[in-house]
Design a protein around this motif. Structure first.
Motif, short mmCIF file in Angstrom:
data_model
loop_
_atom_site.label_atom_id
_atom_site.label_comp_id
_atom_site.label_asym_id
_atom_site.label_seq_id
_atom_site.Cartn_x
_atom_site.Cartn_y
_atom_site.Cartn_z
N ARG A 218 -34.35 -24.82 57.59
CA ARG A 218 -35.32 -25.77 57.05
C ARG A 218 -36.46 -24.99 56.39
NH1 ARG A 218 -38.40 -30.51 58.33
NH2 ARG A 218 -39.74 -30.73 56.50
N HIS A 219 -36.80 -25.35 55.15
CA HIS A 219 -37.88 -24.64 54.47
C HIS A 219 -39.22 -24.98 55.10
CE1 HIS A 219 -38.10 -28.56 52.41
NE2 HIS A 219 -39.36 -28.25 52.11
N ALA A 220 -40.02 -23.96 55.35
CA ALA A 220 -41.39 -24.14 55.83
C ALA A 220 -42.36 -24.05 54.65
CB ALA A 220 -41.74 -23.11 56.88
N ASN A 221 -42.12 -23.07 53.79
CA ASN A 221 -42.82 -22.97 52.51
C ASN A 221 -41.91 -22.19 51.56
OD1 ASN A 221 -43.37 -20.07 52.89
ND2 ASN A 221 -44.94 -20.73 54.37
N GLU A 222 -42.42 -21.78 50.42
CA GLU A 222 -41.58 -21.15 49.41
C GLU A 222 -40.94 -19.84 49.88
OE1 GLU A 222 -40.61 -22.39 46.47
OE2 GLU A 222 -41.62 -24.21 47.17
N LYS A 223 -41.58 -19.15 50.79
CA LYS A 223 -41.07 -17.84 51.22
C LYS A 223 -40.66 -17.79 52.69
CE LYS A 223 -41.61 -15.97 47.20
NZ LYS A 223 -40.42 -15.62 46.40
N THR A 224 -40.85 -18.88 53.42
CA THR A 224 -40.58 -18.89 54.85
C THR A 224 -39.65 -20.03 55.22
OG1 THR A 224 -42.76 -17.94 55.31
CG2 THR A 224 -41.60 -18.96 57.15
N ALA A 225 -38.66 -19.73 56.05
CA ALA A 225 -37.71 -20.74 56.51
C ALA A 225 -37.66 -20.74 58.03
CB ALA A 225 -36.32 -20.46 55.95
N GLN A 226 -37.25 -21.88 58.59
CA GLN A 226 -37.08 -22.00 60.03
C GLN A 226 -35.60 -22.21 60.35
OE1 GLN A 226 -39.20 -25.23 61.91
NE2 GLN A 226 -38.66 -24.57 63.98
N LEU A 227 -35.09 -21.45 61.30
CA LEU A 227 -33.72 -21.63 61.78
C LEU A 227 -33.76 -22.65 62.92
CD1 LEU A 227 -31.06 -18.91 62.29
CD2 LEU A 227 -31.40 -20.63 64.07
N ARG A 228 -32.94 -23.69 62.82
CA ARG A 228 -32.96 -24.77 63.81
C ARG A 228 -31.55 -25.23 64.15
NH1 ARG A 228 -37.47 -29.27 63.34
NH2 ARG A 228 -37.10 -29.09 65.58
N PHE A 252 -27.75 -17.57 53.56
CA PHE A 252 -28.34 -18.64 52.76
C PHE A 252 -29.80 -18.32 52.47
CE2 PHE A 252 -30.87 -22.52 52.53
CZ PHE A 252 -30.20 -23.26 51.55
N CYS A 253 -30.53 -17.84 53.48
CA CYS A 253 -31.95 -17.50 53.30
C CYS A 253 -32.12 -16.40 52.26
CB CYS A 253 -32.56 -17.06 54.63
SG CYS A 253 -32.74 -18.39 55.83
N ARG A 254 -31.25 -15.42 52.31
CA ARG A 254 -31.35 -14.33 51.33
C ARG A 254 -31.02 -14.82 49.92
NH1 ARG A 254 -28.87 -11.68 55.94
NH2 ARG A 254 -30.40 -10.24 56.89
N GLU A 255 -30.01 -15.69 49.81
CA GLU A 255 -29.65 -16.23 48.50
C GLU A 255 -30.81 -17.03 47.91
OE1 GLU A 255 -26.17 -18.56 49.02
OE2 GLU A 255 -24.82 -16.83 49.28
N LYS A 256 -31.56 -17.73 48.75
CA LYS A 256 -32.68 -18.55 48.30
C LYS A 256 -33.98 -17.74 48.22
CE LYS A 256 -30.03 -22.06 47.89
NZ LYS A 256 -29.63 -22.54 46.54
N GLU A 257 -33.88 -16.44 48.48
CA GLU A 257 -34.99 -15.49 48.35
C GLU A 257 -36.15 -15.78 49.30
OE1 GLU A 257 -36.01 -15.31 44.21
OE2 GLU A 257 -34.17 -14.21 43.71
N TYR A 258 -35.80 -16.28 50.49
CA TYR A 258 -36.83 -16.36 51.54
C TYR A 258 -37.16 -14.93 51.99
CZ TYR A 258 -36.18 -21.42 52.03
OH TYR A 258 -36.15 -22.79 51.80
N ARG A 259 -38.39 -14.72 52.35
CA ARG A 259 -38.82 -13.40 52.81
C ARG A 259 -38.95 -13.34 54.34
NH1 ARG A 259 -41.29 -10.62 48.55
NH2 ARG A 259 -40.15 -11.15 46.66
N HIS A 260 -38.98 -14.51 54.96
CA HIS A 260 -39.25 -14.55 56.40
C HIS A 260 -38.54 -15.74 57.03
CE1 HIS A 260 -41.68 -13.33 59.89
NE2 HIS A 260 -41.72 -14.62 60.18
N VAL A 261 -38.00 -15.54 58.24
CA VAL A 261 -37.34 -16.60 58.99
C VAL A 261 -37.88 -16.60 60.41
CG1 VAL A 261 -35.15 -17.62 59.73
CG2 VAL A 261 -35.23 -16.22 57.67
N PHE A 262 -38.12 -17.78 60.98
CA PHE A 262 -38.54 -17.86 62.37
C PHE A 262 -37.76 -18.97 63.08
CE2 PHE A 262 -41.17 -21.09 60.40
CZ PHE A 262 -41.31 -22.08 61.35
N LEU A 263 -37.79 -18.94 64.39
CA LEU A 263 -37.13 -19.96 65.19
C LEU A 263 -37.89 -20.12 66.50
CD1 LEU A 263 -35.33 -18.57 67.78
CD2 LEU A 263 -34.13 -17.63 65.79
N TRP A 264 -37.66 -21.26 67.15
CA TRP A 264 -38.20 -21.51 68.48
C TRP A 264 -37.04 -21.69 69.45
CZ3 TRP A 264 -43.14 -21.16 70.17
CH2 TRP A 264 -44.17 -21.16 69.21
N THR A 265 -37.16 -21.09 70.62
CA THR A 265 -36.15 -21.26 71.67
C THR A 265 -36.88 -21.25 73.00
OG1 THR A 265 -34.02 -20.48 72.52
CG2 THR A 265 -35.65 -18.80 71.89
N ILE A 266 -36.13 -21.24 74.10
CA ILE A 266 -36.73 -21.12 75.42
C ILE A 266 -36.14 -19.90 76.12
CG2 ILE A 266 -37.24 -23.58 75.65
CD1 ILE A 266 -34.76 -23.87 77.40
#
Length: 305
Positions: A218-228, A252-266
């Motif tokens: 899921r896109h967070a902004n133009e350069k950051t995505a969230q893995l969910r 997919f993130c690299r193809e879309k030129e995201y620079r950063h990915v984050f996720l939340w877990t427990i």
């Protein structure tokens, strides 16, 4: 290859040995008042928000009339409800009631306790060896490349992803509060409503043409995505399917030129956390959450691409 008579003999002996173990475990289920087949059907119903009797017949190979009698018994005992399909009034979909979930959770807990008692005498090293050996058998004898596929999600997958997230976290982590259920519902609703195919994706893992896991970006902004929404059905764990899903999401993130990915877990998701670490993610934030039915430590993991 030329299979030796000794190997064939050893496999047959292992089958007899393991059948005896299963007999002991199965008896524990029978003590609950449910037959083994009934327990299996309840498990399959729990896996999706909208389950159809025909699907159960095909997946489990159960006689259609026998399945009808089981469904009728479940309905009379208040374990399920049947709702007429909006698209085809000739069929109805099946859902567990609160009582059905309670009975299913009791069955699941009893089975878990039985397995814990079985492996309790083992050392940590021996337990890992048994676990790895079981994954080896599963990987080499039952899971083949032809039986596995990964595809983009469709609208038909929405109920599956939502219901399995709730069910697995309920069964494995005891996260059963209304707050947790709302968290899943609202998050996924937002994901679907704001889905942008140029920025977002979701992949569905299939095993023998049945959904068996998922991952989303899921896109967070133009350069950051969230893995969910990363999860695997229990039977798919241990042979590399999780790696494949995460790799596809990061590609997919690299193809879309995201620079950063984050996720939340427990913190309790130890296997998933190990996988995230192997891909280069690192923990950057933690906080305690006591609103989901069990006190958990939430963790944010980040990765620069």
């Amino acid at each position: 290859m030329s299979t030796s008579a000794d190997i064939v003999s050893d496999i047959r002996e292992f089958n007899r040995f393991y059948t005896n173990i299963l007999g002991l475990l199965d008896q524990h289920i029978l003590d609950s008042g449910y037959s083994l087949t009934e327990a299996r059907v309840l498990f399959e119903i729990s896996k999706t928000k909208r389950c159809f009797a025909n699907t159960l017949v095909n997946q489990l190979g159960i006689d259609r009339s026998y399945m009808s009698r089981m469904i009728l018994k479940f309905e009379r005992n208040g374990l399920i409800t049947k709702t007429v399909s909006e698209t085809d009034t000739r069929v109805s979909y099946i859902q567990l009631t609160d009582k059905g979930w309670q009975d299913f959770n009791d069955l699941n807990e009893k089975s878990n306790e039985q397995i814990k008692k079985l492996i309790e005498p083992l050392s940590d090293e021996a337990c890992i060896q048994v676990h790895n050996a079981m994954n080896t058998i599963k990987r080499n004898l039952f899971i083949t490349a032809d039986s596995i596929s990964i595809r983009p999600f469709t609208a038909n997958d929405i109920d599956y992803v939502i219901s399995r997230h709730k069910a697995l976290y309920r069964l494995e982590r005891n996260l059963s509060s209304a707050a947790f259920s709302n968290y899943i519902d609202e998050g996924f609703r937002d994901f679907v409503q704001n889905f942008d195919k140029e920025k977002d994706c979701m992949f569905i893992l299939e095993y023998n043409e049945n959904p068996a896991g998922s991952v989303a970006i899921r896109h967070a902004n133009e350069k950051t995505a969230q893995l969910r929404y990363f999860f695997l059905e229990p039977e798919m764990r241990g042979w590399g399917a999780g790696h494949k899903l995460i790799d596809m999401a990061l590609e997919f993130c690299r193809e879309k030129e995201y620079r950063h990915v984050f996720l939340w877990t427990i913190s309790a998701q130890k296997v998933a956390r190990h996988l995230y670490k192997s891909k280069g993610f690192e923990i950057t934030q933690t906080h305690e959450n006591n609103e989901w039915g069990e006190v958990v430590l939430e963790e944010r993991w980040d990765l620069d691409l």
